[in-house]
Design an enzyme around this catalytic site. Structure first.
Site, PDB file in Angstrom:
ATOM      1  N   TYR A 164      28.749  42.677  42.521  1.00  0.00           N
ATOM      2  CA  TYR A 164      27.709  42.231  43.464  1.00  0.00           C
ATOM      3  C   TYR A 164      27.332  43.291  44.487  1.00  0.00           C
ATOM      4  CZ  TYR A 164      31.703  41.120  46.545  1.00  0.00           C
ATOM      5  OH  TYR A 164      32.851  41.182  47.281  1.00  0.00           O
ATOM      6  N   GLU A 165      28.147  44.331  44.593  1.00  0.00           N
ATOM      7  CA  GLU A 165      27.797  45.401  45.525  1.00  0.00           C
ATOM      8  C   GLU A 165      26.656  46.265  44.995  1.00  0.00           C
ATOM      9  OE1 GLU A 165      31.321  47.279  47.571  1.00  0.00           O
ATOM     10  OE2 GLU A 165      32.358  46.047  46.091  1.00  0.00           O
ATOM     11  N   HIS A 195      37.923  45.914  52.817  1.00  0.00           N
ATOM     12  CA  HIS A 195      38.436  46.415  51.540  1.00  0.00           C
ATOM     13  C   HIS A 195      38.689  47.916  51.685  1.00  0.00           C
ATOM     14  CE1 HIS A 195      37.703  43.079  48.554  1.00  0.00           C
ATOM     15  NE2 HIS A 195      37.125  42.608  49.632  1.00  0.00           N
ATOM     16  N   ALA A 209      41.354  36.502  44.985  1.00  0.00           N
ATOM     17  CA  ALA A 209      41.188  35.204  45.640  1.00  0.00           C
ATOM     18  C   ALA A 209      40.114  34.469  44.861  1.00  0.00           C
ATOM     19  CB  ALA A 209      40.763  35.395  47.086  1.00  0.00           C
ATOM     20  N   SER A 229      35.420  38.755  40.430  1.00  0.00           N
ATOM     21  CA  SER A 229      36.041  40.019  39.996  1.00  0.00           C
ATOM     22  C   SER A 229      36.866  39.760  38.738  1.00  0.00           C
ATOM     23  CB  SER A 229      36.951  40.558  41.107  1.00  0.00           C
ATOM     24  OG  SER A 229      38.045  39.679  41.327  1.00  0.00           O
TER      25      SER A 229
HETATM   26  N1  HPA Z   1      33.868  31.207  44.573  1.00  0.00           N
HETATM   27  C1  HPA Z   1      33.756  32.478  44.156  1.00  0.00           C
HETATM   28  N2  HPA Z   1      34.550  33.449  44.564  1.00  0.00           N
HETATM   29  C2  HPA Z   1      35.515  33.142  45.433  1.00  0.00           C
HETATM   30  C3  HPA Z   1      35.696  31.836  45.911  1.00  0.00           C
HETATM   31  C4  HPA Z   1      34.823  30.814  45.464  1.00  0.00           C
HETATM   32  O1  HPA Z   1      34.911  29.636  45.830  1.00  0.00           O
HETATM   33  N3  HPA Z   1      36.761  31.877  46.759  1.00  0.00           N
HETATM   34  C5  HPA Z   1      37.197  33.160  46.776  1.00  0.00           C
HETATM   35  N4  HPA Z   1      36.447  33.930  45.987  1.00  0.00           N
END
Ligand code: HPA
Length: 276
Positions: free
Chosen positions: A86-87, A62, A114, A213
């Site tokens: 979470y960091e 990142h 993602a 996020s």
């Molecule tokens: N869960 C949570 N966060 C994520 C996932 C997932 O399956 N895939 C990418 N980020």
């Protein structure tokens, strides 16, 4: 004074000394899109570490910087690398960059991420237009004294993801012949992926994609009156829906594979948003 507001203003003052660019659209890059900024007409770049008091990410891969430039003729600020709850950051630090981009002038926020797929028929590699969100598993970034300078104490949340922007993105996807799923994004804290039981809970709650996020960022942006849109890259099927254990590697590989299509959609959408 309010320490959260003081910190924001300190960052803003520090940034204003260095950058004179006025963006219209703020774009947050999720996994896989990290190099999107390399393909735009870059005007100025500022590492987060150059901004006094700014939270800096610890996640490998990142990058942490703002990129200012043009997507065709639309002035944008791109967050290349976000910080995650979470960091270990305070939630107010997680959303500080969003607030900062609004102060710089951006009225529209384009969120990407993602996420794990839950929705019926979703497949790894799909793109999903975010139509709504569930943010209650992380603290609200609005907890604490209200910053009246930013927004009201009890902001309405009935249309977080702007309907006009959704229409624009749908149109862009259609013209580019990109399959675009739609659904509700739920944010959990992470950093562990969910258990199959937690994924079932998310499903029962009405979520189509799960991630770590975005939703808290949308809460802060909505508070400040930004127009918000978002797209998730379904990098994997969520735990228990996929038949195999999850790994960060799989998430990254799928996000990277989809990136060219995702970038096309983001570019076309921003160009059209610039014409609104
Ligand atoms: N869960 C949570 N966060 C994520 C996932 C997932 O399956 N895939 C990418 N980020």
């Amino acid at each position: 004074m309010n320490p959260v507001y003081d910190k924001l203003m300190k960052c803003y003052e520090s940034l204003k000394e260095k950058i004179h660019f006025r963006p219209e659209v703020a774009l947050v890059l999720g996994s896989g899109l990290g190099d999107y900024a390399d393909g735009i007409q870059v005007e100025e770049v500022l590492d987060y570490s150059q901004i006094e008091g700014f939270p800096v990410s610890t996640v490998p891969g990142h990058k942490g910087r703002f990129v200012f430039g043009y997507v065709q003729d639309v002035p944008v600020v791109i967050m290349q690398g976000r910080v995650h709850y979470y960091e270990g950051y305070e939630i107010s630090d997680v959303v500080l960059p969003i607030r900062l981009m609004k102060l710089m002038g951006a009225e529209t926020l384009f969120l990407t991420n993602a996420a794990g797929g839950i929705g019926e028929g979703f497949q790894a590699g799909d793109l999903m237009l975010i139509t709504g969100q569930i943010a209650n598993f992380v603290p609200s970034p609005l907890i604490g004294p209200n910053m009246d300078e930013l927004g009201v104490r009890f902001p309405d949340m009935s249309e977080i993801y702007d309907e006009d922007l959704r229409t624009v993105i749908r149109g862009a996807a259609k013209d580019l012949e990109i399959l675009l799923r739609e659904g509700v994004y739920i944010q959990l804290t992470g950093p562990n992926y969910e258990s199959p039981q937690e994924v079932q809970m998310c499903k029962i709650l009405g979520a189509d994609a799960v991630g770590m996020s975005t939703a808290c960022e949308a809460v802060a942006a909505n508070h400040m009156g930004m127009k918000i849109c978002g797209i998730s890259c379904i990098s994997n099927l969520a735990c228990g829906i996929a038949e195999h254990p999850l790994s960060h590697k799989e998430v990254q590989e799928t996000a990277d594979r989809v990136a060219p299509l995702f970038k096309q959609l983001v570019t076309e959408s921003i160009v059209r948003i610039g014409k609104l």
